[in-house]
Design a protein around this motif. Structure first.
Motif, PDB file in Angstrom:
ATOM      1  N   VAL A   1       0.851  -1.180   0.000  1.00 48.21           N
ATOM      2  CA  VAL A   1       0.000   0.000   0.000  1.00 48.21           C
ATOM      3  C   VAL A   1       0.892   1.236   0.000  1.00 48.21           C
ATOM      4  O   VAL A   1       1.795   1.359   0.837  1.00 48.21           O
ATOM      5  N   HIS A   2       0.654   2.134  -0.935  1.00 54.08           N
ATOM      6  CA  HIS A   2       1.393   3.395  -0.993  1.00 54.08           C
ATOM      7  C   HIS A   2       0.440   4.534  -0.639  1.00 54.08           C
ATOM      8  O   HIS A   2      -0.619   4.676  -1.248  1.00 54.08           O
ATOM      9  N   LEU A   3       0.806   5.320   0.364  1.00 55.68           N
ATOM     10  CA  LEU A   3       0.054   6.514   0.743  1.00 55.68           C
ATOM     11  C   LEU A   3       0.947   7.722   0.548  1.00 55.68           C
ATOM     12  O   LEU A   3       2.180   7.621   0.647  1.00 55.68           O
ATOM     13  N   PRO A   4       0.383   8.902   0.295  1.00 57.24           N
ATOM     14  CA  PRO A   4       1.227  10.081   0.106  1.00 57.24           C
ATOM     15  C   PRO A   4       1.996  10.407   1.389  1.00 57.24           C
ATOM     16  O   PRO A   4       1.537  10.105   2.493  1.00 57.24           O
ATOM     17  N   PRO A   5       3.170  11.024   1.260  1.00 57.75           N
ATOM     18  CA  PRO A   5       3.903  11.451   2.452  1.00 57.75           C
ATOM     19  C   PRO A   5       3.122  12.509   3.215  1.00 57.75           C
ATOM     20  O   PRO A   5       2.307  13.237   2.646  1.00 57.75           O
ATOM     21  N   ALA A   6       3.371  12.576   4.517  1.00 60.17           N
ATOM     22  CA  ALA A   6       2.683  13.538   5.379  1.00 60.17           C
ATOM     23  C   ALA A   6       3.688  14.257   6.259  1.00 60.17           C
ATOM     24  O   ALA A   6       4.793  13.759   6.495  1.00 60.17           O
TER      25      ALA A   6
ATOM     26  N   GLN B   1       8.435   5.644   8.987  1.00 55.56           N
ATOM     27  CA  GLN B   1       7.398   4.894   8.288  1.00 55.56           C
ATOM     28  C   GLN B   1       6.501   4.256   9.349  1.00 55.56           C
ATOM     29  O   GLN B   1       6.966   3.440  10.144  1.00 55.56           O
ATOM     30  N   PRO B   2       5.214   4.607   9.413  1.00 53.41           N
ATOM     31  CA  PRO B   2       4.367   4.113  10.499  1.00 53.41           C
ATOM     32  C   PRO B   2       4.024   2.633  10.442  1.00 53.41           C
ATOM     33  O   PRO B   2       3.686   2.038  11.464  1.00 53.41           O
ATOM     34  N   MET B   3       4.112   1.997   9.269  1.00 53.21           N
ATOM     35  CA  MET B   3       3.733   0.577   9.171  1.00 53.21           C
ATOM     36  C   MET B   3       4.397  -0.029   7.941  1.00 53.21           C
ATOM     37  O   MET B   3       3.736  -0.496   7.020  1.00 53.21           O
ATOM     38  N   ASN B   4       5.750  -0.035   7.934  1.00 53.82           N
ATOM     39  CA  ASN B   4       6.459  -0.332   6.696  1.00 53.82           C
ATOM     40  C   ASN B   4       6.527  -1.807   6.312  1.00 53.82           C
ATOM     41  O   ASN B   4       7.156  -2.158   5.328  1.00 53.82           O
ATOM     42  N   GLY B   5       5.839  -2.672   7.061  1.00 57.30           N
ATOM     43  CA  GLY B   5       5.714  -4.055   6.614  1.00 57.30           C
ATOM     44  C   GLY B   5       4.701  -4.210   5.494  1.00 57.30           C
ATOM     45  O   GLY B   5       4.753  -5.160   4.720  1.00 57.30           O
ATOM     46  N   THR B   6       3.787  -3.246   5.391  1.00 59.70           N
ATOM     47  CA  THR B   6       2.742  -3.292   4.372  1.00 59.70           C
ATOM     48  C   THR B   6       2.567  -1.953   3.667  1.00 59.70           C
ATOM     49  O   THR B   6       2.241  -1.906   2.478  1.00 59.70           O
ATOM     50  N   VAL B   7       2.790  -0.857   4.395  1.00 59.37           N
ATOM     51  CA  VAL B   7       2.465   0.481   3.893  1.00 59.37           C
ATOM     52  C   VAL B   7       3.724   1.317   3.711  1.00 59.37           C
ATOM     53  O   VAL B   7       4.592   1.349   4.587  1.00 59.37           O
TER      54      VAL B   7
ATOM     55  N   PRO C   1       6.022   7.886   4.026  1.00 58.27           N
ATOM     56  CA  PRO C   1       6.935   8.635   4.888  1.00 58.27           C
ATOM     57  C   PRO C   1       6.202   9.738   5.651  1.00 58.27           C
ATOM     58  O   PRO C   1       5.408  10.484   5.069  1.00 58.27           O
ATOM     59  N   HIS C   2       6.450   9.827   6.950  1.00 59.69           N
ATOM     60  CA  HIS C   2       5.889  10.869   7.803  1.00 59.69           C
ATOM     61  C   HIS C   2       7.042  11.719   8.350  1.00 59.69           C
ATOM     62  O   HIS C   2       7.977  11.181   8.938  1.00 59.69           O
ATOM     63  N   HIS C   3       6.937  13.013   8.138  1.00 50.13           N
ATOM     64  CA  HIS C   3       7.977  13.950   8.565  1.00 50.13           C
ATOM     65  C   HIS C   3       7.485  14.697   9.804  1.00 50.13           C
ATOM     66  O   HIS C   3       6.414  15.306   9.775  1.00 50.13           O
TER      67      HIS C   3
ATOM     68  N   LEU D   1       2.311  11.056  18.723  1.00 48.92           N
ATOM     69  CA  LEU D   1       3.064  10.390  19.786  1.00 48.92           C
ATOM     70  C   LEU D   1       4.560  10.610  19.649  1.00 48.92           C
ATOM     71  O   LEU D   1       5.251  10.927  20.626  1.00 48.92           O
ATOM     72  N   ILE D   2       5.078  10.443  18.436  1.00 52.73           N
ATOM     73  CA  ILE D   2       6.519  10.614  18.236  1.00 52.73           C
ATOM     74  C   ILE D   2       6.941  12.037  18.574  1.00 52.73           C
ATOM     75  O   ILE D   2       7.939  12.266  19.265  1.00 52.73           O
TER      76      ILE D   2
END
Length: 197
Positions: free
Chosen positions: A47-52, A119-125, A128-130, A175-176
């Motif tokens: 799954v590819h989502l746009p960076p945030a 990457q919040p869930m890089n096993g599937t998604v 990138p979150h900045h 959270l981060i």
């Protein structure tokens, strides 16, 4: 021990090919033909989502600006930081500057420091979150974005641990960012208590 990249790629999963299943601006789903190091071969969703980009705006009183939001996907409520999708041609720092004004009515006037890209869930998604921290903001008007939440507050950093423990902060980017702020402040850490006198 060296904790850096040792260059050994023997445990990498091999991608023999992939095909799109669903594509739009918000999400792209592909099916990948993968092979694991033990020789197993199977199909796996990607799954590819746009960076945030997310920003923690901190004032001179060690408070961070947060919004009380409903997330319909998980049907949960919680305190979150302003942020949003990085538009095409936009730098992540430009995104948080724009989103801060749109969602909060505050303009970043002081420092804007990049904390981490994760990457919040890089096993599937792949998304990138900045995460940024801004110190120094100025109120420039009312928020133009009315769908982000009905309540906002400057939350003292010494209240963050309690909010997390009560389940009132659960978004990964938030959270981060707030845990970073707590870690670099004099605020007691999660799971610690102040000795009684």
């Amino acid at each position: 021990m060296n904790f850096g990249d040792d260059g050994d790629r023997s445990s990498a999963w091999l991608v023999h090919g992939e095909r799109p299943i669903y594509e739009n601006y918000w999400a792209t789903v592909h099916m990948a033909d993968v092979q694991t190091p033990d020789g197993s071969r199977f199909e796996h969703h990607k799954v590819h989502l746009p960076p945030a980009s997310i920003v923690a705006m901190v004032d001179g009183q060690d408070r961070v600006f947060m919004m009380w939001r409903h997330r319909f996907v998980s049907d949960t409520w919680g305190w979150e930081l302003p942020g949003g999708v990085v538009d095409d041609g936009e730098e992540p720092a430009e995104t948080v500057a724009r989103e801060a004004v749109e969602e909060t009515g505050y303009q970043i006037t002081g420092s804007l420091d990049h904390v981490v890209t994760y990457q919040p869930m890089n096993g599937t998604v792949d998304s990138p979150h900045h995460v940024f921290v801004a110190r120094g903001v100025e109120r420039v008007g009312e928020p133009s974005e009315r769908n982000e939440g009905h309540r906002a507050a400057w939350v003292p950093l010494d209240q963050i641990n309690s909010l997390i423990q009560r389940g009132l902060i659960s978004s990964s980017g938030t959270l981060i960012a707030v845990l970073h702020l707590v870690a670099i402040s004099s605020t007691p850490q999660i799971g610690t208590s102040t000795p009684s006198s």
